[in-house]
Every structure is written in structure tokens, then in C-alpha cells.
Design an enzyme around this catalytic site. Sequence first.
Site, mmCIF file in Angstrom:
data_model
loop_
_atom_site.group_PDB
_atom_site.id
_atom_site.type_symbol
_atom_site.label_atom_id
_atom_site.label_comp_id
_atom_site.label_asym_id
_atom_site.label_seq_id
_atom_site.Cartn_x
_atom_site.Cartn_y
_atom_site.Cartn_z
ATOM 1 N N ASP A 1 74.498 -47.505 58.248
ATOM 2 C CA ASP A 1 75.141 -46.812 59.365
ATOM 3 C C ASP A 1 75.715 -47.814 60.360
ATOM 4 O OD1 ASP A 1 75.976 -44.937 61.206
ATOM 5 O OD2 ASP A 1 73.962 -44.354 61.851
ATOM 6 N N MET B 1 68.455 -40.651 67.496
ATOM 7 C CA MET B 1 68.331 -41.835 68.347
ATOM 8 C C MET B 1 67.743 -41.372 69.666
ATOM 9 S SD MET B 1 71.944 -43.502 67.250
ATOM 10 C CE MET B 1 72.498 -41.952 66.574
ATOM 11 N N HIS C 1 70.340 -37.943 62.471
ATOM 12 C CA HIS C 1 69.947 -39.310 62.849
ATOM 13 C C HIS C 1 69.524 -39.239 64.315
ATOM 14 C CE1 HIS C 1 71.415 -43.732 63.639
ATOM 15 N NE2 HIS C 1 70.105 -43.597 63.752
ATOM 16 N N MET D 1 71.662 -38.354 70.408
ATOM 17 C CA MET D 1 71.320 -39.419 71.372
ATOM 18 C C MET D 1 70.813 -38.798 72.661
ATOM 19 S SD MET D 1 74.542 -41.965 70.853
ATOM 20 C CE MET D 1 75.254 -42.255 69.221
ATOM 21 N N SER E 1 80.083 -39.089 59.784
ATOM 22 C CA SER E 1 79.528 -38.955 61.129
ATOM 23 C C SER E 1 80.600 -38.312 62.012
ATOM 24 C CB SER E 1 79.153 -40.329 61.682
ATOM 25 O OG SER E 1 79.042 -40.252 63.093
ATOM 26 N N HIS F 1 76.651 -36.421 58.805
ATOM 27 C CA HIS F 1 75.666 -37.249 59.508
ATOM 28 C C HIS F 1 75.756 -36.897 60.994
ATOM 29 C CE1 HIS F 1 73.580 -41.227 60.206
ATOM 30 N NE2 HIS F 1 74.244 -41.160 61.343
ATOM 31 N N ASP G 1 74.630 -37.534 64.742
ATOM 32 C CA ASP G 1 74.046 -38.543 65.634
ATOM 33 C C ASP G 1 73.555 -37.898 66.919
ATOM 34 O OD1 ASP G 1 74.425 -41.061 64.212
ATOM 35 O OD2 ASP G 1 76.560 -40.601 64.353
ATOM 36 N N MET H 1 70.848 -49.948 60.330
ATOM 37 C CA MET H 1 71.963 -49.981 61.282
ATOM 38 C C MET H 1 72.670 -51.324 61.175
ATOM 39 S SD MET H 1 71.803 -47.058 63.257
ATOM 40 C CE MET H 1 73.328 -47.584 63.951
#
Length: 340
Positions: free
Chosen positions: A193, A85, A83, A54, A25, A50, A52, A154
Site C-alpha cells: 500500500d 489507520m 484499512h 483515518m 483505494s 480498499h 482507508d 506500507m
Amino acid sequence: MARISRPTTNRLDQVSTARARVAASVLDADLGNLANAVKRAEREGTDRIHLDVMDGHFVPNLTFGAKTIKALRRRTRIPFDAHLMIANPGKYIDEYLDAGCDSVTIHVEIDEPIEPTLREIRAAGRAAGLCVKPKTPLSALEPYQRLIDIVMVMTVEPGFGGQSFMTDVARAKLLAARKYLAHKLHGGEVHVDGGVNRDTAELVGGQGVDILVVGSALWLKGRDMAREIRLIRALADEGYQYQLNGGVPPIPRDRMVTFGTLRRMQARQLREEVEAAGIPVLLFRSVEDPADMDDETRRWDLLIPASAEGAAMERFAGRRGELEQAAGPLGEPSAGQPPA
Ligand code: DX5
Ligand code: ZN
């Protein structure tokens, strides 16, 4: 689980790679120089990146979006796991697919229909994932079970890197998550994760996790990232073999094993049926027969990935028997068409 005995006639049986894999990540890397971070992680041996994403709504933090991922995509060929979010992945999914993500994982807690987005990810030929926050029960995945390739668990509250690992969540969910991938005979993945590092890798490996997402542990100042990745992978494999596999080395994901030995016509028939169920098959002239023997008369080995062997035995051992019968005893001329 009982071990399956099998002939070891093919050299491909010996090929092996590690089982657990690391997805780096980049959340805690230098966000001002993301392309460098991605290329560095690749050079240091990560299996995946990975990413992330957001949106400041679903989680109390904001990172980057599809445009950034698309720009990074041009710099490397390493697989990208996105991923998301974000509260409304349905609205933006096209952009993430267009950006070149190899898998896209969305959260099961969002307030919009989940199914169309999963279908869209799959229709684009990418892997579709669903992620559960620490307090969300795995049972929330039930309605979508047949549409997912990845279950992401998670083990911290999403939003920030560098938080501590929730051991109780890991123990309650990681092994159990596999059940939601039962429809995938091959290639389903459990991702963990949050808070994964050298102290927690063995535990998650012991829960049978496929992909360990590792963030802050890789980006500590002065850290040898390559060594950290190897260490985390090895610890995860150690946990797997110690807790789940009775001391037998972990099943290497792309090692091939012989699933059956049949005459060509029957071997091709079985290959077609097994592949239709999602398990890749290789066909080789069996080393048991003389090299100059005619292709129709000789025997052929069907090779499948070791990780799919249990599922193939369950589904196709009977069919294999039928096709063996249809060919007559091996070593004699073939008895014609395979049964329908
Ligand atoms: C948290 C992110 C994680 C994070 C993991 O919301 O989903 O991917 O980067 O970082 P560490 O490994 O530091 O917990
Ligand atoms: Zn993440």
C-alpha cells in the site's frame, strides 16, 4: 523452488486467471460521491475496494468511518478491504464487521492490545490483517503470526494518497512478509500500500505481492482506469515470473492441479485431512478409468489450488503414499479401510 511434475489429465488444470490483483483505494476519488467512485472502480475491473479509514490521531488526516462503509456496502457486492489507520480499532471493530468489510487490517503500531481485535475479526469469518508503517520492522508481527491472514506493507507514510513509493522499504519487506503467513497453507495474502502505479508494479510483483493497493494512479483526470488496472496487474505478473518463477507464468491463484489419484474411500479420507489443514479439495472421477466403471473400484482425482501445491506436498505426500498402499495396486479391487 523445484517444479513439481504432475499428470495433466483434468481439464480444470487448464483454467487460469491472473495472479496479482488490484485493490482500488478510493482515497483520491471524489469523496463527495463515494458510491459512484466504488461503482466505477468495479465497472472498470478492480478486484477489490480498499477503504482507508483515518481518525486524525493515528495519522494526521481524517476520512470516513463504518457508517459510510455500510452505506457503500449496499451499492455493490465487490469485496471490501478496510484499512484502519486508527488508534483504537478494538473499540470500533464491531461496527466495521457489521458494515460488511470482507477483511479488516489494523496497524501493529497502536497502543492497545492487538490480539483480541484480530480474534474478533476472524470469529466473524473475515480475513484479519496487520499493517506495518515504513519504519516498523516486520518482526513486530511475530507475536501475532498465527492470527493473521493478511500482511500489509506500507510503502509510504500512511495518511495521504499520491506520495512517492519507497523502493528500499519494498525490497526489504515485501518478499520477507510471506514468512509471516507460513501457517496459512492456502489463502494468505501480502498487500502493498502506497505509491503503487505503472512505474512500480513490476518491482512489487517481483517481490511476490498478492494485492496491489492502487490509489491516486487510478483517479488521474483523463485516465483510462480499466486499462490502468489491467496494465498494473500484467506488470506485476511480469515481475513475478521474471524474478521469482524463472520465466514460468505466475501460478494462477484459482487454477486447480491434481494432487493425487486414489480409490474413493481413500480419496475421501485424504480430502478430509487436507481440508482440515485449510486447503480446499475437489474430487472427480478420474478420466483414466472407463466412464462406466463402478465408483468404488474406479480411481478418483483429488484437485487442489495450484498455489497450495507446495504446502500440500510437504505435509501430505507421505500420507498420500500410505493411502495408496492401503488400497492395494490401482486397477485391482480395494483392500478395505484406510489406516488410521
Ligand atoms: C495511504 C493509504 C493508501 C493510499 C494509497 O495512507 O493507506 O491506501 O490511498 O494511495 P496512492 O496509491 O496514491 O499511494
Ligand atoms: Zn490504505
